[in-house]
Design a protein around this motif. Structure first.
Motif, PDB file in Angstrom:
ATOM      1  N   UNK A  36       0.856  -1.188   0.000  1.00  0.00           N
ATOM      2  CA  UNK A  36       0.000   0.000   0.000  1.00  0.00           C
ATOM      3  C   UNK A  36       0.893   1.239   0.000  1.00  0.00           C
ATOM      4  N   UNK A  37       0.704   2.113  -0.974  1.00  0.00           N
ATOM      5  CA  UNK A  37       1.556   3.305  -1.076  1.00  0.00           C
ATOM      6  C   UNK A  37       0.959   4.522  -0.381  1.00  0.00           C
ATOM      7  N   UNK A  38      -0.253   4.417   0.159  1.00  0.00           N
ATOM      8  CA  UNK A  38      -0.983   5.595   0.633  1.00  0.00           C
ATOM      9  C   UNK A  38      -0.908   5.807   2.140  1.00  0.00           C
ATOM     10  N   UNK A  39      -0.158   4.999   2.857  1.00  0.00           N
ATOM     11  CA  UNK A  39      -0.206   5.014   4.318  1.00  0.00           C
ATOM     12  C   UNK A  39       0.942   5.809   4.941  1.00  0.00           C
ATOM     13  N   UNK A  40       0.765   6.151   6.219  1.00  0.00           N
ATOM     14  CA  UNK A  40       1.808   6.866   6.958  1.00  0.00           C
ATOM     15  C   UNK A  40       3.051   6.004   7.166  1.00  0.00           C
ATOM     16  N   UNK A  71      -2.135  11.622  -4.663  1.00  0.00           N
ATOM     17  CA  UNK A  71      -2.333  12.896  -5.341  1.00  0.00           C
ATOM     18  C   UNK A  71      -3.298  13.789  -4.570  1.00  0.00           C
ATOM     19  N   UNK A  72      -3.318  15.045  -4.922  1.00  0.00           N
ATOM     20  CA  UNK A  72      -4.207  16.001  -4.259  1.00  0.00           C
ATOM     21  C   UNK A  72      -5.635  15.863  -4.774  1.00  0.00           C
ATOM     22  N   UNK A  73      -6.572  16.393  -4.011  1.00  0.00           N
ATOM     23  CA  UNK A  73      -7.988  16.340  -4.402  1.00  0.00           C
ATOM     24  C   UNK A  73      -8.221  17.059  -5.726  1.00  0.00           C
ATOM     25  N   UNK A  74      -7.480  18.136  -5.994  1.00  0.00           N
ATOM     26  CA  UNK A  74      -7.647  18.869  -7.244  1.00  0.00           C
ATOM     27  C   UNK A  74      -7.240  18.025  -8.452  1.00  0.00           C
ATOM     28  N   UNK A  75      -6.306  17.108  -8.242  1.00  0.00           N
ATOM     29  CA  UNK A  75      -5.825  16.282  -9.342  1.00  0.00           C
ATOM     30  C   UNK A  75      -6.758  15.123  -9.660  1.00  0.00           C
ATOM     31  N   UNK A  76      -7.502  14.657  -8.648  1.00  0.00           N
ATOM     32  CA  UNK A  76      -8.371  13.474  -8.828  1.00  0.00           C
ATOM     33  C   UNK A  76      -9.741  13.728  -8.176  1.00  0.00           C
ATOM     34  N   UNK A  77     -10.457  14.760  -8.610  1.00  0.00           N
ATOM     35  CA  UNK A  77     -11.677  15.181  -7.907  1.00  0.00           C
ATOM     36  C   UNK A  77     -12.777  14.131  -7.828  1.00  0.00           C
ATOM     37  N   UNK A  82     -15.231  15.869  -0.128  1.00  0.00           N
ATOM     38  CA  UNK A  82     -14.853  17.266   0.120  1.00  0.00           C
ATOM     39  C   UNK A  82     -13.637  17.390   1.030  1.00  0.00           C
ATOM     40  N   UNK A  83     -13.363  16.358   1.795  1.00  0.00           N
ATOM     41  CA  UNK A  83     -12.191  16.370   2.681  1.00  0.00           C
ATOM     42  C   UNK A  83     -10.955  15.785   2.011  1.00  0.00           C
ATOM     43  N   UNK A 110      -4.014   8.375 -10.252  1.00  0.00           N
ATOM     44  CA  UNK A 110      -3.726   7.992  -8.875  1.00  0.00           C
ATOM     45  C   UNK A 110      -3.001   6.652  -8.819  1.00  0.00           C
ATOM     46  N   UNK A 111      -3.451   5.684  -9.599  1.00  0.00           N
ATOM     47  CA  UNK A 111      -2.785   4.383  -9.599  1.00  0.00           C
ATOM     48  C   UNK A 111      -1.359   4.497 -10.146  1.00  0.00           C
ATOM     49  N   UNK A 112      -1.163   5.331 -11.161  1.00  0.00           N
ATOM     50  CA  UNK A 112       0.182   5.529 -11.699  1.00  0.00           C
ATOM     51  C   UNK A 112       1.089   6.153 -10.645  1.00  0.00           C
ATOM     52  N   UNK A 113       0.556   7.088  -9.874  1.00  0.00           N
ATOM     53  CA  UNK A 113       1.347   7.725  -8.819  1.00  0.00           C
ATOM     54  C   UNK A 113       1.691   6.731  -7.722  1.00  0.00           C
ATOM     55  N   UNK A 114       0.751   5.859  -7.374  1.00  0.00           N
ATOM     56  CA  UNK A 114       1.022   4.834  -6.373  1.00  0.00           C
ATOM     57  C   UNK A 114       2.084   3.861  -6.874  1.00  0.00           C
ATOM     58  N   UNK A 115       1.978   3.458  -8.129  1.00  0.00           N
ATOM     59  CA  UNK A 115       2.976   2.537  -8.690  1.00  0.00           C
ATOM     60  C   UNK A 115       4.362   3.169  -8.650  1.00  0.00           C
ATOM     61  N   UNK A 116       4.457   4.412  -9.077  1.00  0.00           N
ATOM     62  CA  UNK A 116       5.757   5.088  -9.099  1.00  0.00           C
ATOM     63  C   UNK A 116       6.345   5.197  -7.702  1.00  0.00           C
TER      64      UNK A 116
END
Length: 275
Positions: A36-40, A71-77, A82-83, A110-116
């Protein structure tokens, strides 16, 4: 002898989950893990992975769950609220996918960013799958295929179920579609898979039972998806999944399970070992 890939999901979820996976590889039967690439705990967990150079490494793409996207919310709305957070689970994501409210380009970015992010840690990536198995949904599967192919990764999990209720029938329909797409896109996968129906609820007896059932099938390759972690883990409090993390870890390093592997004639391996 049949190839058995024992893949531990959620590497990086917390440090104790990652420690449990590493230990279940070094002292037990775990041969592979999905990151998982999204965790602390991602960065500290990837340092731990250096202790397991023989373990197969994959990307566990996430578009649901308690952790924020890369990625940021603006990149993947269309992927976030809203949070700036993902849908909490597949139960709310799937209706959004079905209604066409998720832009596949947002998912692809988003998936490409996680893979990278995983690839930059320097480990060869030999497979992909998804958090909560959301790639069973056709549009998600298409995005996963695209990102994987772009990075020359040719192995993917095809989730399986033996449930015969209404939910099992719906999942079975999606499984058949995914299995067909895997073949059409020349991806590799195991011929059978267990651990979806039993997710997070496997001790020693349950794993031995699954292995026994696998041994009755005339298949050349299997995946057993597992979720080990160390029992003492305060960081896991925000994940209210009621998984038996410690029980799975203890089972995966047990003499009983190792004996069952030998008794039923499995050869342990990784996704890179698939023909």
């Amino acid at each position: 002898m049949s190839l058995l890939i024992v893949n531990a999901d959620d590497f990086g979820l917390t440090e104790k989950v990652s420690e449990g996976i590493i230990d279940a590889h070094r002292r037990g039967i775990v041969t592979s893990t999905s990151v998982l690439a999204v965790t602390d705990a991602f960065a500290s967990s990837m340092k731990m992975l250096q202790e397991a150079p023989m373990m197969g490494v994959g990307v566990h793409f996430a578009a649901v769950g308690e952790d924020p996207p890369v990625l940021s919310a603006k990149e993947i709305p269309t992927l976030v609220n809203k949070r700036g957070l993902f849908h909490s689970s597949w139960r709310t994501l799937i209706p959004s996918l079905a209604a066409g409210r998720v832009n596949p380009d947002d998912l692809r970015k988003e998936f490409a960013a996680q893979f990278e992010k995983v690839a930059q840690a320097g480990f060869p990536i030999d497979h992909v799958d998804t958090h909560q198995n959301i790639h069973l949904w056709p549009m998600v599967a298409d995005v996963v295929f695209s990102v994987a192919a772009e990075h020359s990764v040719s192995a993917i999990r095809v989730t399986r179920t033996s449930s015969r209720g209404p939910f099992g029938q719906a999942v079975g329909f999606l499984v058949r579609r995914l299995d067909k797409k895997v073949r059409e896109n020349n991806f590799r996968t195991t011929e059978a898979m267990s651990g979806f129906d039993e997710a997070g609820d496997m001790g020693t007896a349950e794993i031995v039972s699954v292995l026994r059932k696998m041994a009755t099938q005339t298949r050349r390759s299997f995946e057993l998806a597992v979720h080990p972690g160390l029992s003492t883990d305060i960081d896991r409090a925000k994940y209210r999944w009621k998984y038996r993390w410690g029980d799975e870890h203890d089972a995966l390093i047990s003499v009983t399970v190792r004996a069952a592997i030998e008794q039923y004639g499995f050869t342990l391996g990784r996704f890179s070992d698939l023909p």
